[in-house]
Design an enzyme around this catalytic site. Sequence first.
Site, short mmCIF file in Angstrom:
data_model
loop_
_atom_site.label_atom_id
_atom_site.label_comp_id
_atom_site.label_asym_id
_atom_site.label_seq_id
_atom_site.Cartn_x
_atom_site.Cartn_y
_atom_site.Cartn_z
CG ASP A 35 -1.87 -14.30 59.40
OD1 ASP A 35 -1.41 -15.46 59.30
OD2 ASP A 35 -2.18 -13.78 60.49
CD GLU A 87 6.20 -19.24 61.57
OE1 GLU A 87 5.92 -20.30 62.19
OE2 GLU A 87 5.45 -18.72 60.72
#
Length: 288
Positions: A92, A184
Site C-alpha cells: 500500500d 487508526e
Amino acid sequence: MPVEKRKTPVRKVSPRKSAPRKKKGKPFPMAWKVALAGLLLILLSPLYYGYILSGFVSAWRWVKDYGQDPNYRTYHSFNIKIPKKHTVHGIDVSYYQGKIDWLKVKEMKEDEVKISFAFIKATEGLLLVDPYFKRNWREAPKAGLMCGAYHFFRPKKDGKAQAKFFLQVVNIEKGDLPPVVDIESLDGVSPAKMRLELSDFINYVEMKTKVKPIIYTGLKFYKDYLAGEFEDYHLWIANYHQAQLRMDKSLWKFWQHSDRAKINGIGHVVDFNAFNGDSTELVKMLVK
C-alpha cells in the site's frame, strides 16, 4: 777444515688474518617487487574492503537466518521477513513513497514472492487529496496490478461528508478491489462517536457503489474499539514483524505485516501485505 756455517733459524710467520669481507646482499628479485606492489594496491583498494564487507554481511545473514521458523524467513531482495503460509502479496502506498515505477514493482520477484495487488491512498478527512493518487491509480493497473483506493478517516469530521469527498475523487469501477476506510485513532472523540461517524461513512459508500468497503485498522485498535462491531465487513489488520497474525482467520482478509519492505521502483520503504486466500479468491473480491 771447513768452517761450519751456522744456520739461522727461520721464523715461522703466521699468515695475517685479514678482516672478514662483508657479504654483498643479493638484489631483491623484480618479481617479488611487483607482487608486493600488487598486494599493497589490493589492500588499499575500496573494492577489496567492499568484498570483505560483503563476506561479513553474507555470514551475518546466514547466522541470523539459521534455525529460524522456515515459514517466516528473510527475503533479502525485499529486505524483510515474509510469512510463507500466504501466497498472495501486495503493498500500500501514498505520497510518502514518491514517484513510483510500477513496471519495476510488478516485475520484482524472489522465489515465489511477487507483488499482486496495491492499495493506494486517495483522500484524508474532508479536504486532503493525496498528490500522487491520480498517477498511481492510473499507472498501477497498467502494470498489471489489482488495485484498491483508501480513505484516511478522521473521527472528528462528519462521516457522511468524508464519504462524499472520497467518492468525488475516486471512481470505483469493475475490476477494482473494494474501497477501504483507514481508521487508526480516536482523534480525541469517544469510541462511540468514532463508531457512529465510521458507520455513516461505510453506509454511504456502500449505498453509492453497491460494494462493501474494507475496514483497515491496527490489531490493538481493533481489539479496543471495533471488536464485535461491523462484523459484515472484511478487515485489513496491521500487526508488524510477527510470524503469524494472532487473530481468527475468518475475521480478516488482508494483513499488513511489515512497514519496512524494499521494493524495486520505489525510493522509500513500503508497507507489505499478505492476502488471506489464494489468487482465485482475490479475483473474486474484485468489483463486478
